[in-house]
Write a protein that holds these residues in place. Structure first.
Motif, PDB file in Angstrom:
ATOM      1  N   LYS A   1      15.580  22.642 -16.654  1.00  0.00           N
ATOM      2  CA  LYS A   1      16.320  21.440 -17.033  1.00  0.00           C
ATOM      3  C   LYS A   1      16.283  20.426 -15.878  1.00  0.00           C
ATOM      4  CE  LYS A   1      20.893  20.060 -18.684  1.00  0.00           C
ATOM      5  NZ  LYS A   1      22.243  20.524 -18.994  1.00  0.00           N
ATOM      6  N   GLN A   2      16.451  20.914 -14.635  1.00  0.00           N
ATOM      7  CA  GLN A   2      16.383  20.028 -13.474  1.00  0.00           C
ATOM      8  C   GLN A   2      14.982  19.439 -13.326  1.00  0.00           C
ATOM      9  OE1 GLN A   2      17.791  23.157 -10.823  1.00  0.00           O
ATOM     10  NE2 GLN A   2      19.425  21.802 -10.135  1.00  0.00           N
ATOM     11  N   ILE A   3      13.965  20.261 -13.526  1.00  0.00           N
ATOM     12  CA  ILE A   3      12.580  19.796 -13.439  1.00  0.00           C
ATOM     13  C   ILE A   3      12.330  18.696 -14.458  1.00  0.00           C
ATOM     14  CG2 ILE A   3      10.171  20.489 -13.885  1.00  0.00           C
ATOM     15  CD1 ILE A   3      10.876  23.156 -12.487  1.00  0.00           C
ATOM     16  N   PHE A   4      12.849  18.880 -15.683  1.00  0.00           N
ATOM     17  CA  PHE A   4      12.700  17.868 -16.724  1.00  0.00           C
ATOM     18  C   PHE A   4      13.326  16.546 -16.281  1.00  0.00           C
ATOM     19  CE2 PHE A   4      14.490  15.601 -20.370  1.00  0.00           C
ATOM     20  CZ  PHE A   4      13.332  15.341 -21.086  1.00  0.00           C
ATOM     21  N   TYR A   5      14.578  16.596 -15.804  1.00  0.00           N
ATOM     22  CA  TYR A   5      15.278  15.382 -15.393  1.00  0.00           C
ATOM     23  C   TYR A   5      14.616  14.708 -14.193  1.00  0.00           C
ATOM     24  CZ  TYR A   5      19.097  16.347 -18.619  1.00  0.00           C
ATOM     25  OH  TYR A   5      19.845  16.561 -19.748  1.00  0.00           O
ATOM     26  N   ILE A   6      14.124  15.501 -13.258  1.00  0.00           N
ATOM     27  CA  ILE A   6      13.444  14.929 -12.093  1.00  0.00           C
ATOM     28  C   ILE A   6      12.198  14.178 -12.545  1.00  0.00           C
ATOM     29  CG2 ILE A   6      12.155  15.479  -9.986  1.00  0.00           C
ATOM     30  CD1 ILE A   6      14.193  17.836  -9.622  1.00  0.00           C
TER      31      ILE A   6
ATOM     32  N   PRO B   1      17.163  17.599  -4.843  1.00  0.00           N
ATOM     33  CA  PRO B   1      16.598  16.774  -5.903  1.00  0.00           C
ATOM     34  C   PRO B   1      17.562  16.600  -7.081  1.00  0.00           C
ATOM     35  CG  PRO B   1      15.654  18.963  -5.992  1.00  0.00           C
ATOM     36  CD  PRO B   1      16.579  18.923  -4.800  1.00  0.00           C
ATOM     37  N   MET B   2      18.829  16.354  -6.764  1.00  0.00           N
ATOM     38  CA  MET B   2      19.848  16.114  -7.786  1.00  0.00           C
ATOM     39  C   MET B   2      20.756  14.995  -7.298  1.00  0.00           C
ATOM     40  SD  MET B   2      20.612  20.119  -8.353  1.00  0.00           S
ATOM     41  CE  MET B   2      19.985  20.517  -6.739  1.00  0.00           C
ATOM     42  N   GLY B   3      21.407  14.300  -8.205  1.00  0.00           N
ATOM     43  CA  GLY B   3      22.356  13.260  -7.845  1.00  0.00           C
ATOM     44  C   GLY B   3      21.743  12.189  -6.966  1.00  0.00           C
ATOM     45  N   ILE B   4      22.432  11.874  -5.859  1.00  0.00           N
ATOM     46  CA  ILE B   4      21.969  10.845  -4.927  1.00  0.00           C
ATOM     47  C   ILE B   4      20.630  11.238  -4.303  1.00  0.00           C
ATOM     48  CG2 ILE B   4      22.494   9.692  -2.731  1.00  0.00           C
ATOM     49  CD1 ILE B   4      24.145   8.669  -5.074  1.00  0.00           C
TER      50      ILE B   4
ATOM     51  N   THR C   1       4.490  14.519 -11.715  1.00  0.00           N
ATOM     52  CA  THR C   1       5.696  15.043 -11.052  1.00  0.00           C
ATOM     53  C   THR C   1       6.051  16.404 -11.624  1.00  0.00           C
ATOM     54  OG1 THR C   1       6.528  12.826 -10.590  1.00  0.00           O
ATOM     55  CG2 THR C   1       8.134  14.618 -10.556  1.00  0.00           C
ATOM     56  N   TRP C   2       6.046  16.524 -12.945  1.00  0.00           N
ATOM     57  CA  TRP C   2       6.331  17.829 -13.575  1.00  0.00           C
ATOM     58  C   TRP C   2       5.347  18.886 -13.089  1.00  0.00           C
ATOM     59  CZ3 TRP C   2       7.017  15.615 -19.162  1.00  0.00           C
ATOM     60  CH2 TRP C   2       8.336  15.175 -19.324  1.00  0.00           C
ATOM     61  N   THR C   3       4.066  18.508 -13.021  1.00  0.00           N
ATOM     62  CA  THR C   3       3.042  19.447 -12.563  1.00  0.00           C
ATOM     63  C   THR C   3       3.312  19.890 -11.126  1.00  0.00           C
ATOM     64  OG1 THR C   3       1.428  18.365 -14.024  1.00  0.00           O
ATOM     65  CG2 THR C   3       0.553  19.780 -12.267  1.00  0.00           C
ATOM     66  N   GLY C   4       3.615  18.938 -10.244  1.00  0.00           N
ATOM     67  CA  GLY C   4       3.917  19.266  -8.847  1.00  0.00           C
ATOM     68  C   GLY C   4       5.150  20.144  -8.717  1.00  0.00           C
TER      69      GLY C   4
END
Length: 184
Positions: A37-42, A102-105, A147-150
């Motif tokens: 889920k974090q990877i998706f949002y990033i 890699p979350m929030g700020i 980005t998803w791939t990395g």
């Protein structure tokens, strides 16, 4: 029609080059223990920043001189150097809570730093009158996919590297920052 295809190919190559920047940095960030889920949002956040930043650059490029583009790369390099140093220092501390994540700020900081190149490219494209919608959609889509791939590759390697993954991630960001600073 031939002119449109030529422009599409050129813009696709630029989108890929800018997306590779995001891929390289995402590889380092992917070394964090991230959920899907974090990877998706990033990836989505990076994609959005790669739409907004070149759009701002295109608009600014229509009004400002071409010389401003180099400054954005230097700012991006300094931001990545600071982020990389912070990750390296944090990896050697016993505390588990990291200032940079890699979350929030941290995600906004990360997305902004990797999209500064697309701002400077947008400046140039604004001066030359590139197709705005085509440009920003290509930049956003390609950078999101890369980005998803990395992140996925970084996530995979994180399992092998364990405790050293954050130091390696910081090192990747630091080297990428140096590349931005000394590429001119």
């Amino acid at each position: 029609m031939g002119m449109f295809i030529g422009e599409l190919v050129a813009l696709s190559m630029m989108a890929f080059a800018l997306g590779m920047d995001a891929f390289s940095v995402a590889l380092g960030m992917g070394l964090f223990r991230l959920r899907f889920k974090q990877i998706f949002y990033i990836g989505v956040t990076i994609g959005v920043f790669h739409i907004v930043m070149p759009l701002l650059g295109i608009f600014a490029g229509r009004f400002l001189s071409h010389q401003f583009g180099g400054i954005a790369s230097y700012i991006g390099g300094v931001l990545l150097l600071l982020l990389g140093m912070q990750m390296i220092v944090t990896s050697f501390k016993k505390e588990s809570d990291s200032f940079v994540s890699p979350m929030g700020i941290g995600l906004i900081f990360f997305a902004f730093s990797v999209s500064l190149d697309s701002f400077s490219v947008g400046l140039s494209l604004g001066i030359y009158g590139a197709r705005t919608l085509l440009t920003i959609l290509l930049f956003g889509f390609v950078s999101m996919i890369l980005t998803w791939t990395g992140l996925m590759l970084g996530r995979h390697f994180q399992q092998w590297l364990g405790a050293y993954s954050e130091a390696l991630g910081g090192s990747i960001l630091f080297v990428f920052g140096l590349k931005l600073l000394f590429s001119f």
